[in-house]
Structures are given as C-alpha cells and as structure tokens.
Design a protein around this motif. Structure first.
Motif, short mmCIF file in Angstrom:
data_model
loop_
_atom_site.label_atom_id
_atom_site.label_comp_id
_atom_site.label_asym_id
_atom_site.label_seq_id
_atom_site.Cartn_x
_atom_site.Cartn_y
_atom_site.Cartn_z
N CYS A 13 0.85 -1.19 0.00
CA CYS A 13 0.00 0.00 0.00
C CYS A 13 0.89 1.24 0.00
O CYS A 13 2.11 1.13 0.08
CB CYS A 13 -0.96 0.00 1.19
N SER A 14 0.29 2.40 -0.04
CA SER A 14 1.08 3.63 -0.20
C SER A 14 2.04 3.91 0.95
O SER A 14 3.06 4.57 0.76
CB SER A 14 0.14 4.82 -0.39
N THR A 15 1.74 3.40 2.14
CA THR A 15 2.61 3.67 3.29
C THR A 15 3.37 2.45 3.76
O THR A 15 4.32 2.58 4.53
CB THR A 15 1.80 4.19 4.48
N GLY A 16 2.93 1.26 3.35
CA GLY A 16 3.54 0.04 3.86
C GLY A 16 3.04 -0.34 5.23
O GLY A 16 3.46 -1.33 5.81
N VAL A 17 2.13 0.46 5.77
CA VAL A 17 1.59 0.21 7.11
C VAL A 17 0.31 -0.59 6.97
O VAL A 17 -0.79 -0.07 7.08
CB VAL A 17 1.35 1.54 7.87
N CYS A 18 0.47 -1.86 6.66
CA CYS A 18 -0.70 -2.73 6.49
C CYS A 18 -0.27 -4.17 6.72
O CYS A 18 0.91 -4.46 6.79
CB CYS A 18 -1.32 -2.54 5.11
N GLY A 19 -1.23 -5.03 6.83
CA GLY A 19 -0.95 -6.44 7.03
C GLY A 19 -0.81 -6.78 8.50
O GLY A 19 -0.91 -5.93 9.37
N PRO A 20 -0.58 -8.05 8.79
CA PRO A 20 -0.55 -8.51 10.18
C PRO A 20 0.71 -8.10 10.94
O PRO A 20 0.69 -7.99 12.15
CB PRO A 20 -0.63 -10.03 10.05
N VAL A 21 1.83 -7.86 10.24
CA VAL A 21 3.07 -7.44 10.90
C VAL A 21 3.50 -6.11 10.29
O VAL A 21 3.78 -6.02 9.10
CB VAL A 21 4.19 -8.49 10.70
N VAL A 22 3.52 -5.07 11.12
CA VAL A 22 3.83 -3.73 10.64
C VAL A 22 5.22 -3.34 11.12
O VAL A 22 5.55 -3.44 12.29
CB VAL A 22 2.78 -2.71 11.15
N ASP A 23 6.06 -2.88 10.17
CA ASP A 23 7.41 -2.41 10.49
C ASP A 23 7.29 -1.08 11.23
O ASP A 23 6.72 -0.12 10.70
CB ASP A 23 8.18 -2.24 9.18
N PRO A 24 7.81 -0.98 12.46
CA PRO A 24 7.70 0.27 13.22
C PRO A 24 8.34 1.47 12.51
O PRO A 24 7.92 2.60 12.69
CB PRO A 24 8.40 -0.02 14.54
N ASN A 25 9.36 1.22 11.69
CA ASN A 25 10.00 2.31 10.96
C ASN A 25 9.04 2.89 9.92
O ASN A 25 9.03 4.10 9.69
CB ASN A 25 11.29 1.81 10.31
N LEU A 26 8.23 2.04 9.29
CA LEU A 26 7.25 2.53 8.32
C LEU A 26 6.15 3.31 9.03
O LEU A 26 5.65 4.31 8.50
CB LEU A 26 6.66 1.37 7.52
N THR A 27 5.77 2.89 10.21
CA THR A 27 4.79 3.63 11.01
C THR A 27 5.32 5.00 11.36
O THR A 27 4.63 6.02 11.26
CB THR A 27 4.43 2.86 12.29
N LEU A 48 6.97 2.34 -5.34
CA LEU A 48 7.30 1.72 -6.62
C LEU A 48 6.14 0.90 -7.18
O LEU A 48 5.91 0.88 -8.38
CB LEU A 48 8.55 0.85 -6.48
N SER A 49 5.36 0.26 -6.31
CA SER A 49 4.21 -0.54 -6.77
C SER A 49 3.10 0.32 -7.35
O SER A 49 2.47 -0.05 -8.33
CB SER A 49 3.62 -1.36 -5.62
N ASN A 50 2.84 1.46 -6.71
CA ASN A 50 1.69 2.29 -7.08
C ASN A 50 2.01 3.40 -8.07
O ASN A 50 1.11 3.89 -8.74
CB ASN A 50 1.08 2.92 -5.83
N ASP A 51 3.26 3.83 -8.14
CA ASP A 51 3.61 4.98 -8.98
C ASP A 51 4.97 4.77 -9.67
O ASP A 51 5.89 5.57 -9.47
CB ASP A 51 3.61 6.25 -8.14
N PRO A 52 5.09 3.70 -10.46
CA PRO A 52 6.39 3.45 -11.09
C PRO A 52 6.85 4.57 -12.02
O PRO A 52 8.05 4.77 -12.20
CB PRO A 52 6.17 2.14 -11.85
N SER A 53 5.91 5.32 -12.58
CA SER A 53 6.29 6.40 -13.49
C SER A 53 7.12 7.48 -12.78
O SER A 53 7.99 8.10 -13.39
CB SER A 53 5.06 7.01 -14.16
N ALA A 54 6.87 7.71 -11.49
CA ALA A 54 7.65 8.70 -10.74
C ALA A 54 9.12 8.30 -10.69
O ALA A 54 10.01 9.15 -10.73
CB ALA A 54 7.09 8.86 -9.33
#
Length: 119
Positions: A13-27, A48-54
């Motif tokens: 997702c756009s922030t990486g803050v999803c799923g059952p295990v969340v990386d505290p650095n991403l939070t 990179l997943s959502n906006d590869p053109s950038a």
C-alpha cells in the motif's frame, strides 16, 4: 521552501503500514510525513508498486536505480538531490532538513489496517 521526496520500494500500500506485521519504521515515516504535510511542508512519497512512473521520470532516481538496483530504495531527495539511500531518514534528519523539530513529526495519521483471517 525545501522539498523532500521519498521513493519507497515496492509495498502493498502507499505507506507500507498494512498487514498482520507492521514495520515500526514505516509507522514512524507515515507519522512524520503526515505531520509535515499537515503543517504545510513540501513532502511527497512515491511507492514503486503504485507509482512506477515517478521512478522512471525522475532522472536522479532512475540513475540511482540503474547504478545500485532496488537496494538503493528507499531513496530520499532534498530539493532534487540525493540525501539518503537504502534507509529511511530519521526524524532528526527530516527536522534538520526542513528547519523544524523532531517533536513536530509525531502526529499519528488515521490508518486503516486490513487483515485477512484464515479461510
């Protein structure tokens, strides 16, 4: 006003803050970006997943990826210049670059977390 651009590796997702295990650095990064945006700072984040053109359209980022591959990510630009690769900036670094304090970067965004339970 200075501009920060963060180029994230491919995430779910756009922030990486999803799923059952969340990386505290991403939070922490999600909170920092949210806080800075609310205060009117110029900060953008690209996944990179959502906006590869950038990644393709930015010559600096494109060259870093050509040189170092995906290990260069996350990659951070300050006013178009690379200031950090392969790891996220600390709150202290963000505060220094933007002329604020680390305490200003701790407002929590409202994030929905989707978890799929066994079928």
């Amino acid at each position: 006003m200075k501009k920060v651009e963060i180029f994230d590796p491919a995430m779910c997702c756009s922030t990486g803050v999803c799923g059952p295990v969340v990386d505290p650095n991403l939070t922490r990064m999600a909170s920092a970006v949210y806080s800075l945006e609310k205060k009117g700072f110029q900060i953008e984040r690209f996944n990179l997943s959502n906006d590869p053109s950038a990644f393709v359209e930015n010559e600096t980022v494109n060259q870093a990826l050509a040189d170092d591959g995906p290990d260069a990510l996350p990659l951070v630009l300050l006013d178009g210049e690379i200031v950090k690769t392969a790891e996220y900036p600390t709150n202290e670094e963000l505060a220094e670059w933007l002329g604020t304090t680390p305490a200003e970067l701790q407002e929590k965004p409202r994030v929905r977390v989707a978890v799929e339970f066994g079928k």
